[in-house]
Scaffold this motif. Structure first.
Motif, PDB file in Angstrom:
ATOM      1  N   VAL A 170      39.833  -7.288  -0.827  1.00 27.53           N
ATOM      2  CA  VAL A 170      38.448  -7.862  -1.201  1.00 27.53           C
ATOM      3  C   VAL A 170      38.897  -9.287  -1.820  1.00 27.53           C
ATOM      4  CG1 VAL A 170      36.620  -7.677  -2.618  1.00 27.53           C
ATOM      5  CG2 VAL A 170      37.787  -5.771  -1.806  1.00 27.53           C
ATOM      6  N   ALA A 171      38.161 -10.251  -1.080  1.00 28.56           N
ATOM      7  CA  ALA A 171      38.046 -11.805  -1.515  1.00 28.56           C
ATOM      8  C   ALA A 171      36.749 -12.031  -2.208  1.00 28.56           C
ATOM      9  CB  ALA A 171      38.185 -12.396   0.120  1.00 28.56           C
ATOM     10  N   ASP A 172      35.847 -11.442  -1.559  1.00 28.17           N
ATOM     11  CA  ASP A 172      34.303 -11.486  -2.175  1.00 28.17           C
ATOM     12  C   ASP A 172      33.561 -10.425  -2.316  1.00 28.17           C
ATOM     13  OD1 ASP A 172      32.487 -13.258  -3.320  1.00 28.17           O
ATOM     14  OD2 ASP A 172      31.390 -13.635  -1.198  1.00 28.17           O
ATOM     15  N   ALA A 173      32.954 -10.167  -3.581  1.00 22.86           N
ATOM     16  CA  ALA A 173      32.252  -9.108  -3.756  1.00 22.86           C
ATOM     17  C   ALA A 173      30.919  -9.450  -4.401  1.00 22.86           C
ATOM     18  CB  ALA A 173      32.962  -7.817  -4.314  1.00 22.86           C
ATOM     19  N   PRO A 174      29.761  -8.853  -3.968  1.00 20.77           N
ATOM     20  CA  PRO A 174      28.258  -9.113  -4.573  1.00 20.77           C
ATOM     21  C   PRO A 174      28.273  -8.288  -5.843  1.00 20.77           C
ATOM     22  CG  PRO A 174      28.111  -7.367  -2.698  1.00 20.77           C
ATOM     23  CD  PRO A 174      29.501  -7.953  -2.612  1.00 20.77           C
ATOM     24  N   ASP A 175      27.377  -8.715  -6.616  1.00 20.56           N
ATOM     25  CA  ASP A 175      26.944  -8.136  -8.071  1.00 20.56           C
ATOM     26  C   ASP A 175      27.016  -6.635  -8.105  1.00 20.56           C
ATOM     27  OD1 ASP A 175      27.191 -10.690  -8.701  1.00 20.56           O
ATOM     28  OD2 ASP A 175      24.801 -10.739  -8.944  1.00 20.56           O
ATOM     29  N   THR A 176      26.567  -6.040  -6.738  1.00 19.80           N
ATOM     30  CA  THR A 176      26.379  -4.751  -6.762  1.00 19.80           C
ATOM     31  C   THR A 176      27.684  -3.835  -6.745  1.00 19.80           C
ATOM     32  OG1 THR A 176      25.969  -4.818  -4.372  1.00 19.80           O
ATOM     33  CG2 THR A 176      24.022  -4.493  -5.956  1.00 19.80           C
ATOM     34  N   TYR A 177      28.860  -4.641  -6.473  1.00 21.12           N
ATOM     35  CA  TYR A 177      30.097  -3.941  -6.265  1.00 21.12           C
ATOM     36  C   TYR A 177      31.076  -4.646  -7.691  1.00 21.12           C
ATOM     37  CZ  TYR A 177      29.358  -2.700  -1.415  1.00 21.12           C
ATOM     38  OH  TYR A 177      28.713  -2.311  -0.402  1.00 21.12           O
ATOM     39  N   ILE A 178      31.617  -3.441  -8.061  1.00 22.97           N
ATOM     40  CA  ILE A 178      32.031  -3.278  -9.870  1.00 22.97           C
ATOM     41  C   ILE A 178      33.741  -3.045  -9.386  1.00 22.97           C
ATOM     42  CG2 ILE A 178      32.397  -2.845 -11.915  1.00 22.97           C
ATOM     43  CD1 ILE A 178      29.559  -2.227 -12.016  1.00 22.97           C
ATOM     44  N   ALA A 179      34.557  -3.825  -9.511  1.00 25.14           N
ATOM     45  CA  ALA A 179      36.163  -3.782  -9.264  1.00 25.14           C
ATOM     46  C   ALA A 179      36.559  -2.831 -10.544  1.00 25.14           C
ATOM     47  CB  ALA A 179      36.755  -5.018  -9.194  1.00 25.14           C
ATOM     48  N   PHE A 180      37.561  -1.875 -10.287  1.00 27.86           N
ATOM     49  CA  PHE A 180      38.035  -1.155 -11.210  1.00 27.86           C
ATOM     50  C   PHE A 180      39.587  -0.872 -10.992  1.00 27.86           C
ATOM     51  CE2 PHE A 180      33.873   0.637 -11.039  1.00 27.86           C
ATOM     52  CZ  PHE A 180      33.602   0.819 -12.404  1.00 27.86           C
ATOM     53  N   ASP A 181      40.367  -0.855 -11.968  1.00 31.18           N
ATOM     54  CA  ASP A 181      41.812  -1.057 -11.797  1.00 31.18           C
ATOM     55  C   ASP A 181      42.542   0.322 -11.302  1.00 31.18           C
ATOM     56  OD1 ASP A 181      41.874  -3.565 -12.806  1.00 31.18           O
ATOM     57  OD2 ASP A 181      42.279  -3.031 -14.648  1.00 31.18           O
ATOM     58  N   ASP A 182      41.757   1.501 -11.789  1.00 29.22           N
ATOM     59  CA  ASP A 182      42.383   2.625 -11.401  1.00 29.22           C
ATOM     60  C   ASP A 182      41.192   3.907 -11.119  1.00 29.22           C
ATOM     61  OD1 ASP A 182      41.697   3.741 -13.867  1.00 29.22           O
ATOM     62  OD2 ASP A 182      43.697   2.804 -14.726  1.00 29.22           O
ATOM     63  N   VAL A 183      41.595   4.840 -10.688  1.00 23.00           N
ATOM     64  CA  VAL A 183      40.540   6.170 -10.319  1.00 23.00           C
ATOM     65  C   VAL A 183      39.957   6.531 -11.584  1.00 23.00           C
ATOM     66  CG1 VAL A 183      40.302   8.419  -9.404  1.00 23.00           C
ATOM     67  CG2 VAL A 183      41.702   6.808  -8.329  1.00 23.00           C
ATOM     68  N   ALA A 184      40.823   6.711 -12.822  1.00 22.32           N
ATOM     69  CA  ALA A 184      40.291   7.174 -14.015  1.00 22.32           C
ATOM     70  C   ALA A 184      39.262   6.442 -14.478  1.00 22.32           C
ATOM     71  CB  ALA A 184      41.410   7.188 -15.020  1.00 22.32           C
ATOM     72  N   SER A 185      39.572   5.137 -14.634  1.00 25.81           N
ATOM     73  CA  SER A 185      38.295   4.210 -15.361  1.00 25.81           C
ATOM     74  C   SER A 185      36.964   4.370 -14.260  1.00 25.81           C
ATOM     75  CB  SER A 185      38.773   2.756 -15.087  1.00 25.81           C
ATOM     76  OG  SER A 185      39.239   2.367 -14.057  1.00 25.81           O
ATOM     77  N   ALA A 186      37.206   4.288 -12.943  1.00 26.30           N
ATOM     78  CA  ALA A 186      36.116   4.359 -11.940  1.00 26.30           C
ATOM     79  C   ALA A 186      35.437   5.860 -12.210  1.00 26.30           C
ATOM     80  CB  ALA A 186      36.472   4.290 -10.653  1.00 26.30           C
ATOM     81  N   THR A 187      36.219   6.712 -12.556  1.00 27.28           N
ATOM     82  CA  THR A 187      35.613   8.037 -12.831  1.00 27.28           C
ATOM     83  C   THR A 187      34.899   8.084 -13.971  1.00 27.28           C
ATOM     84  OG1 THR A 187      37.225   9.277 -11.768  1.00 27.28           O
ATOM     85  CG2 THR A 187      36.016  10.566 -13.094  1.00 27.28           C
ATOM     86  N   ASP A 188      35.312   7.530 -14.954  1.00 23.84           N
ATOM     87  CA  ASP A 188      34.585   7.251 -16.321  1.00 23.84           C
ATOM     88  C   ASP A 188      33.269   6.655 -16.036  1.00 23.84           C
ATOM     89  OD1 ASP A 188      36.533   8.536 -17.784  1.00 23.84           O
ATOM     90  OD2 ASP A 188      37.669   6.750 -18.311  1.00 23.84           O
ATOM     91  N   ALA A 189      33.235   5.418 -15.459  1.00 24.66           N
ATOM     92  CA  ALA A 189      32.182   4.486 -14.980  1.00 24.66           C
ATOM     93  C   ALA A 189      30.920   5.792 -14.168  1.00 24.66           C
ATOM     94  CB  ALA A 189      32.315   3.400 -14.085  1.00 24.66           C
ATOM     95  N   LEU A 190      31.382   6.360 -13.298  1.00 21.77           N
ATOM     96  CA  LEU A 190      30.547   7.255 -12.589  1.00 21.77           C
ATOM     97  C   LEU A 190      29.902   8.178 -13.445  1.00 21.77           C
ATOM     98  CD1 LEU A 190      29.943   8.114  -9.641  1.00 21.77           C
ATOM     99  CD2 LEU A 190      31.709   9.561  -9.464  1.00 21.77           C
ATOM    100  N   ASP A 191      30.795   8.801 -14.324  1.00 21.60           N
ATOM    101  CA  ASP A 191      30.236   9.980 -15.378  1.00 21.60           C
ATOM    102  C   ASP A 191      29.163   9.195 -16.334  1.00 21.60           C
ATOM    103  OD1 ASP A 191      32.039  11.740 -14.568  1.00 21.60           O
ATOM    104  OD2 ASP A 191      33.569  11.449 -15.582  1.00 21.60           O
ATOM    105  N   ALA A 192      29.388   7.918 -16.446  1.00 20.38           N
ATOM    106  CA  ALA A 192      28.439   7.221 -17.339  1.00 20.38           C
ATOM    107  C   ALA A 192      27.285   6.698 -16.504  1.00 20.38           C
ATOM    108  CB  ALA A 192      29.127   6.160 -18.166  1.00 20.38           C
ATOM    109  N   GLU A 193      27.353   7.077 -15.255  1.00 14.26           N
ATOM    110  CA  GLU A 193      26.114   6.414 -14.316  1.00 14.26           C
ATOM    111  C   GLU A 193      25.893   4.985 -14.225  1.00 14.26           C
ATOM    112  OE1 GLU A 193      22.572   8.685 -15.443  1.00 14.26           O
ATOM    113  OE2 GLU A 193      23.231  10.486 -14.877  1.00 14.26           O
TER     114      GLU A 193
END
Length: 413
Positions: free
Chosen positions: A65-88
């Motif tokens: 990924v070189a460029d991402a719009p505001d609707t895309y959020i980068a995460f370092d690992d699956v665990a942190s992304a899962t927490d964000a998914l749980d938190a909606e």
């Protein structure tokens, strides 16, 4: 002619009120429309159902990924992304694995199914970033959808989209089914009526005031009008559909010119008299309605033979097998309807097909009329093929097959 008209009128008015006829004329089109609507709705629902994301999460393990719009959020690992998914905070997230360039695998995480629009959005996002790594200004949409085919059917000179091609293929099949239903309904009505009147000894009363030929002719004309009415109603339904569905891409390649309708009706009339006379002769000879229906089902099978070769229409509509089927009386009408949208049928071939069908119909009707006259009062043993041959080409009198021994004993008693 007066007697023929009375029989035809009686057969028409009696059968036109039957629930089976009303269902065949009005119920089947409605049922097919409902079926297609249900299938279409199910497909649309399957496409639109699932999570429709507004916020996306991603884990870029391939440094893509070189460029991402505001609707895309980068995460370092699956665990942190899962927490964000749980938190909606996000609706879905995906992982761009290190082997993505070679495998294309992208694990997608969500609670429930993901809508197709969401998957398309993720694909566009990935392609947009892929194209930044190569020197090109191609839009991502063209990479995702590189071809929008337009099909040019050289034999008929028609240009269609893929959806129009599908509609062009489905329509003749549906018309073939309509023709088969109309032929089967009217022909089997005739055979069933003959068997019933003969088994109930009504025939013995009828022939005291009308000749067998008048009776058969009246039945054939009356029930032929039944089938013709059904065909006309379906043609009107189809015309209305095409008239108000002009903007539907699926119907863009379908047309019903008057010449096509006229030829289809001509094929129907000739094929109807061919089948109905054949089934009338069978109905006069067989002993029960169940047996007659079994034989009728076997004969009607020949109508469906052209449908077995539908797959060849797109690849080779001018195949020799279709030419042969056009010349076979039982399959000529169905073959014509299947071929018409895909190839230009030579006038000589059409005239030859109709001529063969006409001659066959006349011969079969003549032979069936002789069998019908002879077998009206037939009781006892079934007629053999040898006996029927003598009936058709000889001077066999009415019902001269010798009754069975048991029947003779009953009559003597």
């Amino acid at each position: 002619m007066h007697n023929i008209w009375l029989v035809a009128q009686q057969e028409f008015l009696t059968n036109v009120r039957k629930p089976s006829f009303l269902f065949a004329v009005f119920g089947i089109p409605v049922l097919m429309a409902v079926l297609y609507a249900v299938v279409f709705y199910a497909q649309i629902s399957a496409i639109e159902s699932g999570v429709v994301a507004t916020q996306y999460g991603y884990i870029d393990q391939a440094s893509l990924v070189a460029d991402a719009p505001d609707t895309y959020i980068a995460f370092d690992d699956v665990a942190s992304a899962t927490d964000a998914l749980d938190a909606e905070e996000i609706d879905v997230f995906f992982v761009i694995t290190p082997a993505y360039i070679s495998t294309g695998n992208v694990p997608l995480y969500s609670y429930g199914a993901v809508a197709e629009d969401t998957r398309d959005e993720i694909e566009t996002f990935l392609v947009s970033n892929l194209t930044t790594q190569i020197e090109t200004d191609f839009p991502a949409e063209r990479v995702l959808d590189p071809v929008n085919f337009t099909f040019f059917i050289e034999s008929s000179g028609r240009e269609l989209t893929f959806e129009g091609l599908i509609g062009l293929l489905i329509t003749p099949v549906l018309f073939s089914v309509v023709l088969m239903v109309a032929l089967q309904l009217s022909s089997t009505y005739l055979m069933a009526g003959v068997v019933e009147e003969k088994s109930n000894h009504i025939m013995e009363v009828l022939i005291t005031s009308i000749t067998p030929y008048q009776l058969l002719t009246g039945k054939m004309f009356g029930l032929g009008a039944i089938g013709l009415l059904q065909m006309l109603v379906w043609i009107v339904f189809a015309s209305i559909l095409f008239l108000f569905g002009g903007d539907i891409e699926l119907l863009s390649g379908v047309s019903l010119p008057p010449s096509f309708i006229l030829v289809v009706l001509l094929y129907f009339v000739l094929t109807y008299f061919l089948f109905s006379s054949l089934l009338a002769g069978i109905g006069a000879v067989v002993g029960s309605e169940q047996e007659s229906r079994t034989i009728a089902g076997g004969i009607m099978f020949f109508l469906a033979v052209p449908l077995f070769f539908v797959a060849q229409l797109l690849s080779n509509p001018e195949s020799m097998i279709f030419t042969v089927l056009m010349y076979i009386p039982f399959s000529a009408g169905i073959t014509y309807m299947l071929l018409y949208p895909f190839t230009s049928i030579p006038a000589s071939q059409l005239i030859m097909s109709l001529s063969i069908l006409t001659v066959s119909t006349v011969l079969v009707t003549w032979a069936a009329a002789r069998i019908f006259r002879w077998a009206l009062l037939l009781e006892g043993n079934k007629a053999s093929i040898k006996t029927l041959w003598r009936v058709i080409f000889g001077r066999q009198e009415m019902g001269t097959v010798i009754a069975s021994k048991s029947n003779m004993e009953e009559q003597t008693a």
